[in-house]
Design an enzyme around this catalytic site. Structure first.
Site, PDB file in Angstrom:
ATOM      1  N   CYS A 130      68.553  26.698  35.858  1.00  0.00           N
ATOM      2  CA  CYS A 130      69.043  26.940  37.223  1.00  0.00           C
ATOM      3  C   CYS A 130      70.148  27.996  37.174  1.00  0.00           C
ATOM      4  O   CYS A 130      71.120  27.808  36.464  1.00  0.00           O
ATOM      5  CB  CYS A 130      69.641  25.664  37.809  1.00  0.00           C
ATOM      6  N   GLN A 173      50.958  21.399  41.543  1.00  0.00           N
ATOM      7  CA  GLN A 173      52.165  21.935  42.190  1.00  0.00           C
ATOM      8  C   GLN A 173      53.381  21.221  41.613  1.00  0.00           C
ATOM      9  O   GLN A 173      53.303  20.056  41.253  1.00  0.00           O
ATOM     10  CB  GLN A 173      52.090  21.713  43.710  1.00  0.00           C
ATOM     11  N   PHE A 212      40.717  30.055  44.120  1.00  0.00           N
ATOM     12  CA  PHE A 212      41.758  29.549  43.217  1.00  0.00           C
ATOM     13  C   PHE A 212      42.129  28.131  43.683  1.00  0.00           C
ATOM     14  O   PHE A 212      43.280  27.817  43.920  1.00  0.00           O
ATOM     15  CB  PHE A 212      42.989  30.460  43.206  1.00  0.00           C
ATOM     16  N   CYS A 225      53.004  32.463  44.705  1.00  0.00           N
ATOM     17  CA  CYS A 225      54.284  32.133  44.057  1.00  0.00           C
ATOM     18  C   CYS A 225      54.944  33.399  43.527  1.00  0.00           C
ATOM     19  O   CYS A 225      55.915  33.321  42.773  1.00  0.00           O
ATOM     20  CB  CYS A 225      54.074  31.110  42.942  1.00  0.00           C
TER      21      CYS A 225
HETATM   22  C1  LIG Z   1      48.732  28.567  41.830  1.00  0.00           C
HETATM   23  S1  LIG Z   1      47.370  27.660  41.185  1.00  0.00           S
HETATM   24  C2  LIG Z   1      46.716  27.008  42.666  1.00  0.00           C
HETATM   25  C3  LIG Z   1      45.776  25.870  42.523  1.00  0.00           C
HETATM   26  C4  LIG Z   1      45.563  25.028  43.794  1.00  0.00           C
HETATM   27  N1  LIG Z   1      45.318  25.832  44.960  1.00  0.00           N
HETATM   28  C5  LIG Z   1      46.744  24.107  44.013  1.00  0.00           C
HETATM   29  O1  LIG Z   1      47.493  24.283  44.969  1.00  0.00           O
HETATM   30  O2  LIG Z   1      46.906  23.183  43.213  1.00  0.00           O
HETATM   31  C6  LIG Z   1      46.321  28.952  40.732  1.00  0.00           C
HETATM   32  C7  LIG Z   1      44.946  28.539  40.288  1.00  0.00           C
HETATM   33  O3  LIG Z   1      44.276  29.741  39.889  1.00  0.00           O
HETATM   34  C8  LIG Z   1      43.410  29.428  38.825  1.00  0.00           C
HETATM   35  N2  LIG Z   1      43.097  30.687  38.149  1.00  0.00           N
HETATM   36  C9  LIG Z   1      43.880  31.396  37.300  1.00  0.00           C
HETATM   37  N3  LIG Z   1      43.251  32.524  36.924  1.00  0.00           N
HETATM   38  C10 LIG Z   1      42.050  32.529  37.562  1.00  0.00           C
HETATM   39  C11 LIG Z   1      40.952  33.431  37.598  1.00  0.00           C
HETATM   40  N4  LIG Z   1      40.967  34.553  36.879  1.00  0.00           N
HETATM   41  N5  LIG Z   1      39.892  33.126  38.358  1.00  0.00           N
HETATM   42  C12 LIG Z   1      39.863  31.988  39.077  1.00  0.00           C
HETATM   43  N6  LIG Z   1      40.866  31.087  39.085  1.00  0.00           N
HETATM   44  C13 LIG Z   1      41.950  31.363  38.338  1.00  0.00           C
HETATM   45  C14 LIG Z   1      44.152  28.402  38.016  1.00  0.00           C
HETATM   46  O4  LIG Z   1      43.265  27.619  37.256  1.00  0.00           O
HETATM   47  C15 LIG Z   1      44.873  27.601  39.102  1.00  0.00           C
HETATM   48  O5  LIG Z   1      44.110  26.483  39.469  1.00  0.00           O
END
Ligand SMILES: C[S@@+](CC[C@H](N)C(=O)[O-])C[C@H]1O[C@@H](n2cnc3c(N)ncnc32)[C@H](O)[C@@H]1O
Length: 446
Positions: free
Chosen positions: A100, A279, A307, A403
């Site tokens: 932090c 999350q 995603f 994010c």
């Molecule tokens: C910020 S997380 C969001 C997941 C979900 N929407 C949540 O809120 O829990 C980003 C997601 O992108 C996926 N991810 C990362 N690289 C990726 C790619 N090249 N193609 C598809 N998914 C991907 C990860 O596995 C992860 O589940």
């Protein structure tokens, strides 16, 4: 190519040391703002100086400690004239701990600063900064997961977060960010490492608080022997753990699963695969879901959830009767989401796909009107290009969760160049006391 051949000529004798240009004397500085990492930003002549712990509007005395980019890093010696936004940092580890950096900043001022950084990031891409709402702040004490670094010494275990700008570990006595059951288990985690990790070893330990207990993954140099496995069994019983696994040479090994770790998205239960994305807090996930729902208002019918992970958005949205097609590159997350959707009889189809290399595009977008996107920090460059192309013309609403304001602004520019309007951005601060910020954005196209 060697340095010698490259430079052609090198004078004989000892190589000369680069002259240090660090000012030796303490500097009196006026802090004009905060840098991207949350350090106070001042100028010494023409040189930018980054001072950890200093706040905008303050006059401070600081001593240069090294170079930082084109400027200097400096240690705070004293605050000579304090900002009215300076507050007493509540954590005993503040200033040493790298976790932090903004605990000394009043919450409202921290939120305003993050909002302004986001607006500035949009401006640099020619996007309207006015659309940014006030920050929704998710308070401390809400983190459902954490990763600690540990080192097994001869007589004890050091376990905590890394010190600021260092690989030294702070031996954590408390962490105000964590949900109480995770904060309370810190001493027991040290005992577990002491019991199972050999002297001299080090690694990470991740904990997630699930509905069925703690899910824990410990780095180990080798598969644990019988005695260590017995210790793990006892620890698991005492602390009602859901699952304990080990990461050995980067590969996950389940050791013990007394209860399937379950997480809940708006009431929908999903089993949590080892090391799957979740999350950082339940309150944060709820706030993101509420903002996504609001950004989807006025739309109806099927939607894409790109995603999608474990279905943080897909499962609750499908509960409203909407057919959701989810895509994510993580096989285990897609399998867990599919199982949950089937068990709950929700209209979700989930597919494994690398959306960086193989975005949903062309004919697949025919008749798609609504898209939710929640990419990792790298953003969704290829996917946003596909949505901005002619083939994506049926898409009228895009809701993007991000994010990373920087990659978000890049991708937002792509969408706007493809005819979308950025209508609203809702910042959700799941990372209080750090410079990070999350957001939900709504794009519309006529
Ligand atoms: C910020 S997380 C969001 C997941 C979900 N929407 C949540 O809120 O829990 C980003 C997601 O992108 C996926 N991810 C990362 N690289 C990726 C790619 N090249 N193609 C598809 N998914 C991907 C990860 O596995 C992860 O589940």
């Amino acid at each position: 190519m060697s340095q010698r051949r490259h430079s052609g000529f090198r004078p004989a004798g000892k190589p000369q040391k680069a002259k240090s240009t660090l000012p030796k004397e303490p500097m009196t500085l006026t802090v004009s703002g905060l840098g991207a990492q949350g350090d106070g930003l001042a100028r010494h002549g023409d040189t930018p100086v980054f001072i950890a712990g200093a706040l905008p509007g303050e006059t401070v005395t600081a001593r240069a400690s090294g170079k930082k980019g084109d400027g200097l890093a400096a240690d705070l010696v004293s605050v000579d004239s304090a900002s009215p936004d300076r507050v007493e940092p509540p954590c005993p580890h503040f200033s040493a701990c790298g976790g932090c950096s903004l605990q000394h900043y009043a919450p409202a001022a921290e939120a305003d600063w993050k909002r302004e950084v986001l607006r500035q990031t949009l401006r640099t891409r020619g996007l309207d900064p006015v659309v940014v709402d006030p920050v929704i702040r998710i308070g401390a004490g809400t983190r459902q997961r954490a990763t600690f670094a540990w080192r097994r010494l001869r007589d004890r275990v050091v376990l905590g977060y890394n010190q600021r700008a260092s690989h030294q570990i702070i031996d954590l006595q408390a962490c105000l960010l964590l949900e109480t059951p995770l904060a309370d288990v810190l001493p027991a985690l040290r005992t577990l490492v002491a019991d199972v990790a050999p002297v001299g070893s080090m690694g990470d330990l991740s904990v997630t608080l699930t509905d069925s207990g703690i899910d824990l993954c410990l780095d180990l140099p080798d598969y644990p022997g019988l005695e260590a496995l017995e210790q793990i069994g006892r620890w698991s019983e005492t602390h009602a753990a859901a699952r304990i696994g080990a990461r050995i040479d980067g590969v996950y090994h389940p050791l013990l699963t007394p209860r399937t770790p379950l997480v809940r998205f708006d009431g929908a239960s999903v089993d949590l695969p080892p090391q799957a994305f979740l999350q950082p807090s339940r309150a944060g996930a709820d706030a993101l879901l509420a903002a996504v729902r609001a950004a989807l208002s006025g739309t109806e019918g099927p939607l894409l959830d790109l995603f999608c992970g474990l279905g943080t958005f897909a499962l609750p949205l499908a509960a409203e009767g909407r057919a959701v097609k989810g895509f994510d590159s993580e096989t285990t997350a897609i399998a867990a989401l599919s199982r949950a959707a089937k068990a709950l009889k929700r209209p979700v189809t989930a597919t494994v796909r690398d959306l960086f290399r193989d975005p949903v595009e062309g004919k697949e977008l025919k008749d798609v009107t609504t898209v939710v996107l929640d990419p990792p920090r790298a953003g969704a460059d290829a996917q946003c290009r596909a949505l901005a192309e002619k083939a994506g013309a049926s898409v009228r609403r895009v809701v993007m969760v991000s994010c990373s304001p920087a990659t978000f602004a890049r991708d937002a520019r792509t969408l706007c160049d493809g005819g979308f309007r950025l209508v609203q951005v809702v910042p959700v601060d799941q990372f209080v006391w750090s410079p990070h910020l999350e957001l939900v954005a709504r794009f519309e196209r006529d």
